[in-house]
Design an enzyme around this catalytic site. Structure first.
Site, PDB file in Angstrom:
ATOM      1  N   GLY A 109       0.819  -1.213   0.000  1.00  0.00           N
ATOM      2  CA  GLY A 109       0.000   0.000   0.000  1.00  0.00           C
ATOM      3  C   GLY A 109       0.849   1.257   0.000  1.00  0.00           C
TER       4      GLY A 109
ATOM      5  N   GLY B  36       2.542   4.971   1.165  1.00  0.00           N
ATOM      6  CA  GLY B  36       3.310   5.440   2.313  1.00  0.00           C
ATOM      7  C   GLY B  36       2.448   6.109   3.370  1.00  0.00           C
ATOM      8  N   PRO B  37       1.678   7.142   2.981  1.00  0.00           N
ATOM      9  CG  PRO B  37       1.039   9.137   1.994  1.00  0.00           C
ATOM     10  CD  PRO B  37       1.650   7.812   1.681  1.00  0.00           C
ATOM     11  NE  ARG B  38      -5.280   2.369   2.918  1.00  0.00           N
ATOM     12  CZ  ARG B  38      -6.503   2.137   3.347  1.00  0.00           C
ATOM     13  NH1 ARG B  38      -7.260   3.131   3.735  1.00  0.00           N
ATOM     14  NH2 ARG B  38      -6.989   0.909   3.385  1.00  0.00           N
ATOM     15  CB  VAL B  39       0.132   0.491   4.584  1.00  0.00           C
ATOM     16  CG1 VAL B  39       1.201   0.517   3.520  1.00  0.00           C
ATOM     17  CG2 VAL B  39       0.218  -0.775   5.402  1.00  0.00           C
ATOM     18  N   GLY B  40       2.386   2.832   5.322  1.00  0.00           N
ATOM     19  CA  GLY B  40       3.749   3.150   5.776  1.00  0.00           C
ATOM     20  C   GLY B  40       3.716   3.866   7.117  1.00  0.00           C
TER      21      GLY B  40
ATOM     22  CD  GLU C  11      21.662   3.206   3.811  1.00  0.00           C
ATOM     23  OE1 GLU C  11      22.171   4.054   3.044  1.00  0.00           O
ATOM     24  OE2 GLU C  11      22.314   2.575   4.644  1.00  0.00           O
TER      25      GLU C  11
ATOM     26  CD  GLU D 112      20.804  -0.660   4.793  1.00  0.00           C
ATOM     27  OE1 GLU D 112      21.054  -0.728   3.582  1.00  0.00           O
ATOM     28  OE2 GLU D 112      19.650  -0.574   5.246  1.00  0.00           O
TER      29      GLU D 112
HETATM   30  P1  NAD Z   1       9.857   7.603  -1.279  1.00  0.00           P
HETATM   31  O1  NAD Z   1      10.466   8.229  -0.082  1.00  0.00           O
HETATM   32  O2  NAD Z   1       8.773   8.320  -1.980  1.00  0.00           O
HETATM   33  O3  NAD Z   1       9.245   6.170  -0.914  1.00  0.00           O
HETATM   34  C1  NAD Z   1      10.032   5.154  -0.348  1.00  0.00           C
HETATM   35  C2  NAD Z   1       9.124   4.219   0.441  1.00  0.00           C
HETATM   36  O4  NAD Z   1       8.586   4.950   1.537  1.00  0.00           O
HETATM   37  C3  NAD Z   1       7.947   3.677  -0.340  1.00  0.00           C
HETATM   38  O5  NAD Z   1       7.688   2.356   0.054  1.00  0.00           O
HETATM   39  C4  NAD Z   1       6.820   4.588   0.085  1.00  0.00           C
HETATM   40  O6  NAD Z   1       5.537   4.012  -0.020  1.00  0.00           O
HETATM   41  C5  NAD Z   1       7.176   4.828   1.532  1.00  0.00           C
HETATM   42  N1  NAD Z   1       6.603   6.052   2.102  1.00  0.00           N
HETATM   43  C6  NAD Z   1       6.273   7.190   1.451  1.00  0.00           C
HETATM   44  N2  NAD Z   1       5.747   8.081   2.331  1.00  0.00           N
HETATM   45  C7  NAD Z   1       5.771   7.486   3.546  1.00  0.00           C
HETATM   46  C8  NAD Z   1       5.369   7.907   4.853  1.00  0.00           C
HETATM   47  N3  NAD Z   1       4.833   9.106   5.072  1.00  0.00           N
HETATM   48  N4  NAD Z   1       5.542   7.045   5.888  1.00  0.00           N
HETATM   49  C9  NAD Z   1       6.093   5.819   5.685  1.00  0.00           C
HETATM   50  N5  NAD Z   1       6.470   5.374   4.467  1.00  0.00           N
HETATM   51  C10 NAD Z   1       6.330   6.198   3.408  1.00  0.00           C
HETATM   52  O7  NAD Z   1      11.057   7.260  -2.236  1.00  0.00           O
HETATM   53  P2  NAD Z   1      10.965   6.637  -3.696  1.00  0.00           P
HETATM   54  O8  NAD Z   1      10.515   7.708  -4.627  1.00  0.00           O
HETATM   55  O9  NAD Z   1      10.230   5.354  -3.640  1.00  0.00           O
HETATM   56  O10 NAD Z   1      12.492   6.273  -3.981  1.00  0.00           O
HETATM   57  C11 NAD Z   1      13.407   7.149  -4.539  1.00  0.00           C
HETATM   58  C12 NAD Z   1      14.327   7.694  -3.467  1.00  0.00           C
HETATM   59  O11 NAD Z   1      14.990   6.617  -2.788  1.00  0.00           O
HETATM   60  C13 NAD Z   1      15.440   8.548  -4.055  1.00  0.00           C
HETATM   61  O12 NAD Z   1      15.624   9.681  -3.247  1.00  0.00           O
HETATM   62  C14 NAD Z   1      16.653   7.627  -3.967  1.00  0.00           C
HETATM   63  O13 NAD Z   1      17.890   8.286  -3.945  1.00  0.00           O
HETATM   64  C15 NAD Z   1      16.384   6.900  -2.695  1.00  0.00           C
HETATM   65  N6  NAD Z   1      17.162   5.669  -2.617  1.00  0.00           N
HETATM   66  C16 NAD Z   1      18.206   5.598  -1.735  1.00  0.00           C
HETATM   67  C17 NAD Z   1      18.991   4.449  -1.664  1.00  0.00           C
HETATM   68  C18 NAD Z   1      20.135   4.317  -0.688  1.00  0.00           C
HETATM   69  O14 NAD Z   1      20.561   3.200  -0.446  1.00  0.00           O
HETATM   70  N7  NAD Z   1      20.660   5.398  -0.145  1.00  0.00           N
HETATM   71  C19 NAD Z   1      18.697   3.384  -2.505  1.00  0.00           C
HETATM   72  C20 NAD Z   1      17.629   3.503  -3.403  1.00  0.00           C
HETATM   73  C21 NAD Z   1      16.863   4.646  -3.450  1.00  0.00           C
END
Ligand code: NAD
Length: 495
Positions: free
Chosen positions: A217, A219-223, A261, A476
Site C-alpha cells: 500500500g 506510504g501515507p496510509r500503510v507506511g 538510506e 548497512e
Molecule cells: P519515497 O520516499 O517516496 O518512498 C520510499 C518508500 O517509503 C515507499 O515504500 C513509500 O511508499 C514509503 N513512504 C512514502 N511516504 C511514507 C510515509 N509518510 N511514511 C512511511 N512510508 C512512506 O522514495 P521513492 O521515490 O520510492 O524512492 C526514490 C528515493 O529513494 C530517491 O531519493 C533515492 O535516492 C532513494 N534511494 C536511496 C537508496 C540508498 O541506499 N541510499 C537506494 C535507493 C533509493
C-alpha cells in the site's frame, strides 16, 4: 504477471492501479492496506518472535539459504516480473536485481555465523565484562521502487538472520516481486500472514509462522501506520529525504532505532591524467544505468579544464550510443522511467536548465526517441547531457533521479573538492586519476559515504554502505546491519 493477479486475494480495503511503465497501461492492482492490516501483521510478528529469535544462527542460516536457492531457481520468472513492473531492462533485472536479491539471502546466511562479542577484564577489582547482542523485536522495513526486490531483501535478510521478525513494505509502485516473494517464503517454511493472506498457523514444521510479513500500500496510509506502531521498535527505511523527515517525526515519540538510506547528488571527478578509455564508458553507465534511477548514479561530472573539450565530445558520442528501448529489447541499455509523474519531473529539470541558459548536448529536446507503436505512451526519455550550468542551479544541487547529468569544468584539486562537497547530500562519489596519491587524498576529503576510484558500483557487502549529511543516517553491511538489527548489552561479573 497477469492483470489482477495481486487483487485476486481477499483484502480489506481498496486497491491501487499499477502501471506498466513501458506502455503507460494499468496491468494489475495492488492492495492498499491500512491500520488493520498493520495491526494483524505486527501481532503475527510479535507472536513469532520468541520462537524465531531462540533458534540458533545455524538454523536461521539454513532457512535463508533455502530462500536463496528457491529464488535462484525462479530467477527468470522474477526478472521478467521486475522488468515489467519497474520499466528497467530485462537484461539488468536478470544480471543485477534478482541475482543480487539471491546474494542478499546467501550473504547474511553466512555472515550471521561469524560474529563475536567483546570481553575485558579488571583483575584488580575481580571483575570481567562482556557484551551480548540480542535481536530487537519486530523490525519495520520500508523500501523504494528503483531496485524493488534487491533493496527489500537487503533489509529482510539481515533482519531475520539476526533473529528479528519483520513487517516489510515495498513501494506501492513496484509490489509485484515482493508479492511473489511471499509465495516463495511459504515454500521455504516462512508462512507469512501478509496483509492480504490467510494465516497458515502450523502449516510447516520448523519455522514459526509470522517471521516475515509483507504489507502492501501507500506510504501515507500503510507506511505511516507501520512507522507509528508502538510495538515496532526499529525502522529501516530506504527512500527519499522528505519521507525520511516524516518517518523521523513519527518515530521520535517512541525513540525508535532508525536506519535511513536516502538520496544523493553524486559527483564524478575526472582529472587530466584519467584513463578516458575506461572512464567514459563507466561514467555513461554511472549516469544512466537503470534510467539514472539508482541512488548512486552520477549526476555532476567535474572535468579538469585541459581535457574538458575532448571528454565532452567523447562522452556525448558514447551517450548517444546508449540505446533506449522497450525493456525486453536485448540491445536496450535503458528502459522506461517508473511513472508519468516522475518522467514529467525529470523533464522539468531539463526545461529549467534551458531557461537558465544551459546547453543540452544530447537527449531530451535534441534527439528523437525511436519506440514501437505500443510503447508511445510509455515513460521513456533519452539520456541527456547538460553543460554551461552554474553550481547553484537546481540541476546541480537537487536529486533528479533520472537520465540527466551535468558536465562542468574545473581547474584545481582543492577547487573541485570544495565544489563537489558543496551540496546537502553525501552518498557516493567517483574519482578518476592515474595518480595514486591524489586518488587517496581526494577520496579522503570528499564528504561522501562511498567513494569509487577508477570504477563504479563495485560493491563489497562486508563493508559499510550509507550516506553522510542529508543522504542518511547509519550504515548497512555485514557488521553494520548486524549491529543495527540487534541491541548490545554490557554485563559485568564480579568473581
Ligand atoms: P519515497 O520516499 O517516496 O518512498 C520510499 C518508500 O517509503 C515507499 O515504500 C513509500 O511508499 C514509503 N513512504 C512514502 N511516504 C511514507 C510515509 N509518510 N511514511 C512511511 N512510508 C512512506 O522514495 P521513492 O521515490 O520510492 O524512492 C526514490 C528515493 O529513494 C530517491 O531519493 C533515492 O535516492 C532513494 N534511494 C536511496 C537508496 C540508498 O541506499 N541510499 C537506494 C535507493 C533509493
Amino acid at each position: 504477471m497477469e492483470r489482477g493477479h495481486l487483487s485476486s486475494v481477499t483484502c480489506a480495503g481498496s486497491y491501487i492501479d499499477s502501471y506498466d511503465p513501458s506502455t503507460g497501461e494499468v496491468y494489475c492492482r495492488v492492495p492498499n492496506s491500512g491500520k488493520d492490516e498493520i495491526e494483524a501483521a505486527v501481532k503475527a510478528a510479535r507472536e513469532a518472535f520468541p520462537g524465531w529469535s531462540s533458534r540458533s544462527p545455524q538454523e536461521r542460516s539454513r532457512v535463508l539459504n533455502q530462500v536463496a536457492d528457491l529464488l535462484e531457481q525462479s530467477l527468470e520468472e522474477f526478472a521478467q516480473a521486475e522488468s515489467k513492473d519497474q520499466g528497467k531492462t530485462l537484461a539488468l533485472a536478470r544480471t543485477m536485481d534478482i541475482p543480487r536479491s539471491v546474494q542478499n539471502f546467501r550473504f547474511f546466511a553466512s555472515s550471521i555465523l561469524h560474529h563475536t562479542s567483546e570481553c575485558t577484564q579488571m583483575d584488580h577489582l575481580g571483575c570481567m565484562h562482556y557484551t551480548v547482542r540480542a535481536p530487537v523485536g519486530v523490525a519495520g522495513l520500508i523500501s523504494p521502487w528503483n531496485l524493488p526486490l534487491y533493496l527489500l531483501t537487503w533489509k529482510i535478510a539481515p533482519a531475520i538472520a539476526a533473529g528479528n521478525t519483520v513487517v516489510a513494505k515495498p513501494s506501492e509502485l513496484t509490489s509485484v516481486t515482493a508479492w511473489m516473494l511471499c509465495t516463495l517464503l511459504d515454500k521455504a517454511g516462512f508462512p507469512h500472514p501478509a496483509s492480504c493472506l490467510q494465516r497458515q498457523k502450523g502449516a510447516t514444521a520448523g519455522v514459526p509462522p509470522g517471521v516475515v510479513n509483507i504489507v502492501f500500500g501507500t506510504g501515507p496510509r500503510v507506511g505511516e501506520a507501520l512507522v507509528s506502531h508502538p510495538e515496532v521498535p526499529l525502522i529501516s527505511f530506504t527512500g527519499s529525504q522528505p519521507t525520511a523527515e516524516r518517518i523521523t517525526q513519527l518515530s521520535a515519540p517512541h525513540c525508535k532505532k532508525l536506519s535511513l538510506e536516502l538520496g544523493g547528488k553524486n559527483p564524478a571527478i575526472i582529472f587530466e591524467d584519467a584513463n578516458l578509455d575506461e572512464c567514459i564508458p563507466a561514467t555513461v553507465r554511472s549516469s544512466f544505468a537503470n534510467q539514472g534511477e539508482i541512488c548512486l548514479c552520477t549526476s555532476r561530472i567535474f572535468v579538469q579544464k585541459s581535457i574538458y573539450t575532448e571528454f565532452l565530445k567523447r562522452f556525448v558520442e558514447a551517450t548517444r550510443k546508449w540505446k533506449v528501448g522497450i525493456p525486453s529489447d536485448p540491445l536496450a541499455s535503458m528502459g522506461a522511467l517508473i511513472s508519468k509523474a516522475h518522467l514529467e519531473k525529470v523533464r522539468s529539470y531539463v526545461k529549467r536548465a534551458l531557461a537558465e541558459g544551459a546547453q543540452i548536448w544530447c537527449g531530451e529536446g535534441v534527439d528523437k526517441l525511436n519506440l514501437p507503436a505500443r510503447s508511445q505512451a510509455g515513460y521513456f526519455m533519452l539520456p541527456t547531457v547538460i553543460t554551461d550550468i552554474k553550481d547553484e542551479s537546481c540541476c546541480m544541487t537537487e536529486e533528479i533521479f533520472g537520465p540527466v547529468t551535468c558536465v562542468v569544468p574545473f581547474d584545481s584539486e582543492e577547487e573541485v573538492i570544495e565544489r563537489a562537497n558543496n551540496v546537502k547530500y553525501g552518498l557516493a562519489a567517483t574519482v578518476w586519476s592515474s595518480n595514486v596519491g591524489r586518488v587517496h587524498r581526494v577520496a579522503k576529503k570528499l564528504q561522501s559515504g562511498l567513494v569509487w576510484t577508477n570504477c563504479w558500483l563495485i560493491r563489497e557487502l562486508n563493508l559499510p554502505f550509507g550516506g553522510m549529511k542529508s543522504s542518511g543516517i547509519g550504515r548497512e553491511g555485514a557488521k553494520d546491519s548486524y549491529d543495527f538489527f540487534t541491541e548490545i548489552k554490557t554485563i559485568t561479573v564480579k568473581h
